[in-house]
Enzyme design. Structure first.
Site: not given
Ligand code: SAH
Length: 234
Positions: A173-174, A11, A197, A77
């Site tokens: 998540m932040e 990001e 997603d 998401g």
């Molecule tokens: N190891 C993976 C997962 C990261 S967790 C990676 O490196 O890509 C997902 C990250 O994307 C988090 O920082 C969150 O803020 C965001 N995110 C995207 N889609 C999400 C969802 N459906 N639920 C929660 N967080 C999501």
């Protein structure tokens, strides 16, 4: 200076590639890149994933630097009717996973005792973001974003919020940690997230895996355009 926070390297990539980096600082395990982006003085921070990491990062920023405002960006998401690739701008932010209802029945699901249920973003920043989105003909929604320490794949988990909030459009998540910290330090903020997603889609996880890099790049590029056009007084 303007602070930009994102959780993951993917990001931050486009932001750091376009930035003139003058100084790199580390506080705890957080990395802060100070310099210029789109002609503006910026501090770009990598928070790591989740609410605790985002709160540590935002607190360190607020204590150590003279911050005009904070942008929290990255992926999220999306919830119906949001599509992959849309951008969601925060009218406000809330928790997706706080539950003290059993002990404190006056508080709705999602509210932390002593804290606001929704933290509202800065109106002027939100409006300026929307002006840029309109100029660039992006598909976007302004609404509520919810944060929790979970990758959400089932909207049933969000039902207690959705029965109260009819324009909850994104989950990640932040951003609530950034919002609540900014609120407590009295610093304006806006959350700008690209949808990687779509929650409940049978292919949600593949959607994330296949598109997260592109959506992260697109969202970071948008933030650069936003900064290019940004003026304090308009
Ligand atoms: N190891 C993976 C997962 C990261 S967790 C990676 O490196 O890509 C997902 C990250 O994307 C988090 O920082 C969150 O803020 C965001 N995110 C995207 N889609 C999400 C969802 N459906 N639920 C929660 N967080 C999501």
């Amino acid at each position: 200076m303007i602070a930009i926070i994102a959780a993951m390297d993917k990001e931050l990539k486009i932001l750091l590639n376009h930035m003139q980096i003058d100084l790199i600082d580390t506080i705890a395990d957080k990395i802060f890149y100070q310099g210029k982006l789109s002609g503006k003085d910026v501090i770009v921070a990598k928070s790591g994933i989740g609410k605790v990491n985002a709160a540590i990062t935002t607190t360190a920023l607020c204590l150590k630097y003279d911050i005009e405002f904070i942008i929290n960006t990255g992926v999220a998401g999306g919830l119906f009717p949001i599509n992959s690739g849309d951008i969601v701008v925060s009218e406000g932010v809330m928790y997706s996973d706080v539950d003290v209802v059993q002990i404190d029945p006056d508080l709705p699901y999602g509210q932390m005792p002593g804290d606001p249920y929704i933290v509202y973003a800065d109106d002027a920043l939100v409006n300026k973001t929307i002006n840029t989105l309109n100029q660039m003909k992006f598909n976007y929604r302004k609404g509520i974003i919810a944060s929790g320490d979970q990758f959400v794949t089932d909207s049933m988990k969000l039902k207690p919020l959705q029965t109260v909030i009819d324009h909850l459009y994104a989950v990640e998540m932040e951003s609530m940690s950034v919002a609540i910290t900014a609120f407590k330090f009295n610093i304006p903020f806006v959350i700008i997230r690209g949808i990687s997603d779509v929650i409940d889609d049978t292919l949600q996880v593949q959607m994330y895996t296949n598109s997260v890099e592109d959506i992260a790049d697109m969202t970071a590029s948008f933030v650069i355009s936003f900064l290019e056009g940004y003026r304090w007084i308009e």
